[in-house]
Design an enzyme around this catalytic site. Structure first.
Site, PDB file in Angstrom:
ATOM      1  N   HIS A  14     -16.000   3.832  42.821  1.00 45.79           N
ATOM      2  CA  HIS A  14     -14.832   3.024  42.851  1.00 45.79           C
ATOM      3  C   HIS A  14     -14.156   3.110  41.334  1.00 45.79           C
ATOM      4  CE1 HIS A  14     -12.840  -0.917  44.456  1.00 45.79           C
ATOM      5  NE2 HIS A  14     -12.155  -0.643  43.311  1.00 45.79           N
ATOM      6  N   HIS A 210     -10.236  -2.874  49.531  1.00 49.92           N
ATOM      7  CA  HIS A 210     -10.673  -3.959  48.604  1.00 49.92           C
ATOM      8  C   HIS A 210     -10.556  -5.414  49.298  1.00 49.92           C
ATOM      9  CE1 HIS A 210      -9.301  -1.269  45.435  1.00 49.92           C
ATOM     10  NE2 HIS A 210      -9.824  -2.039  44.421  1.00 49.92           N
ATOM     11  N   GLU A 213     -12.437 -10.276  46.961  1.00 53.08           N
ATOM     12  CA  GLU A 213     -12.740 -10.001  45.565  1.00 53.08           C
ATOM     13  C   GLU A 213     -11.857 -11.447  44.972  1.00 53.08           C
ATOM     14  OE1 GLU A 213     -10.063  -7.010  43.722  1.00 53.08           O
ATOM     15  OE2 GLU A 213     -11.130  -7.028  41.904  1.00 53.08           O
TER      16      GLU A 213
HETATM   17 ZN   LIG Z   1     -10.499  -1.659  42.277  1.00 50.55          ZN
END
Ligand SMILES: [Zn+2]
Length: 342
Positions: A14, A210, A213
């Site tokens: 990543h 993603h 987060e």
């Molecule tokens: Zn990222």
């Protein structure tokens, strides 16, 4: 772990290209390309080198106590502004792999969003092939291997995502391995990209998203169930949603974790509160990554060091998880596992 961390073989799954440009390179390009339009650019051009590098650093590196994911994302503006020609895209891709190779990264998956690089008229295919060319040049020079993940921005439409997926399909098997959804994370975003991700899967792309987060573990659950993600970018909040947690565990979904970035974006309050070690001990397939080398002013060795792993065996486990969940072909995977044994 009592080892020379820089010398350990490493895998990175990543890493954003636009967040990982060398400050020196940014200055070099600002000085040589007069089509760039950025705030303070004339001031930077007139400064001496040391001053100019400091000024650029203040624009592209975020402090550890940054306010939010949104502030974090602001630091990409200048790098993206300069990444608008084939030459620059080739160069920065080469340099990222070069930097990674120098800390013994053996395999890296680089990601970026092609549609951010069309400001001066480049087409998506040129944008992809330029980056692949830079990566290939570094592979030949340093023996590192790399693959590319095409990012689709969540602040763009599903049609935009489909455009990238369609234009990128001819590069599958030639360096492109997957698609991603990135940028600001809203609650429930997955339902807006059902068609795009279903198309991507049908064309042979892997899917990593993603999620979990800046928003909840429910997004992690949706990314897996609705979008077919086999990996999750970050996923720090997976544990807040029991269903997501159980699914990640039972399906062997890999979480691409980026400790420093997760602190800076306030996904976690501190390193002590980062769930990486807890996930690892629960048998969740976690990997360690930088997210953005320049924005966070780190490299992968730094991220491994701050985790203060209890033993080399633990490091081996993370390395193996990274290999197994990578989007590399089988030959590359067995080469990577062989490196660990030697
Ligand atoms: Zn990222």
């Amino acid at each position: 772990m009592n080892r020379n961390i820089r010398a350990l073989p490493k895998i990175e799954l990543h890493c954003h290209l636009d967040g990982s440009l060398r400050i020196d390179t940014i200055l070099d390009i600002l000085k040589s390309d007069n089509k760039i339009d950025a705030t303070d650019i004339e001031e930077i051009r007139s400064m001496d080198k040391r001053e100019a590098l400091e000024k650029i650093k203040s624009k592209v590196v975020v402090p550890i106590d940054t306010n939010s994911l949104v502030q974090y994302l602001d630091s990409f503006e200048l790098p993206v502004e300069i990444m608008q020609t084939e030459e620059v895209l080739e160069r920065v891709a080469f340099e990222l792999l070069e930097d990674a190779a120098k800390e013994n990264v053996k395999y890296i998956e680089v990601r970026y969003a092609p549609l951010l690089h069309t400001r001066r008229g480049l087409g998506v295919k040129e944008i992809i092939s330029s980056v692949l060319a830079g990566m290939k040049r570094a592979e030949e020079e340093y023996g590192i291997k790399g693959n590319l993940i095409l990012g689709c921005m969540r602040n763009m439409s599903e049609d935009d995502a489909i455009k990238v997926i369609e234009q990128g399909k001819e590069f599958i098997g030639r360096g492109v391995v997957a698609v991603d959804l990135c940028g600001p994370e809203e609650e429930g975003f997955c339902k807006n990209y059902l068609n795009a991700m279903s198309l991507a899967r049908s064309l042979g792309y892997h899917v990593t998203i993603h999620a979990g987060e800046a928003a909840s573990g429910q997004n992690v659950l949706d990314a897996i169930n609705l979008l077919g993600a086999t990996r999750i970018g970050h996923g720090v909040r997976t544990k807040d949603c029991k269903e997501a947690y159980d699914l990640v565990k039972s399906k062997g979904i890999s979480l691409e974790m980026c400790p420093t970035s997760n602190i800076q974006t306030k996904a976690v309050s501190s390193l002590e509160n980062h769930p990486f070690c807890e996930y690892l001990s629960e048998g969740i397939r976690v990997s360690l990554n930088t997210d953005n080398r320049t924005v966070s002013d780190i490299d992968l060795s730094h991220e491994i060091k701050i985790m203060d792993l209890d033993s080399y065996e633990t490091y081996e486990k993370i390395y193996k998880y990274s290999v197994e969940s990578s989007f590399a072909d089988e030959d590359t995977k067995s080469w990577l596992l062989k490196i660990l044994k030697s």
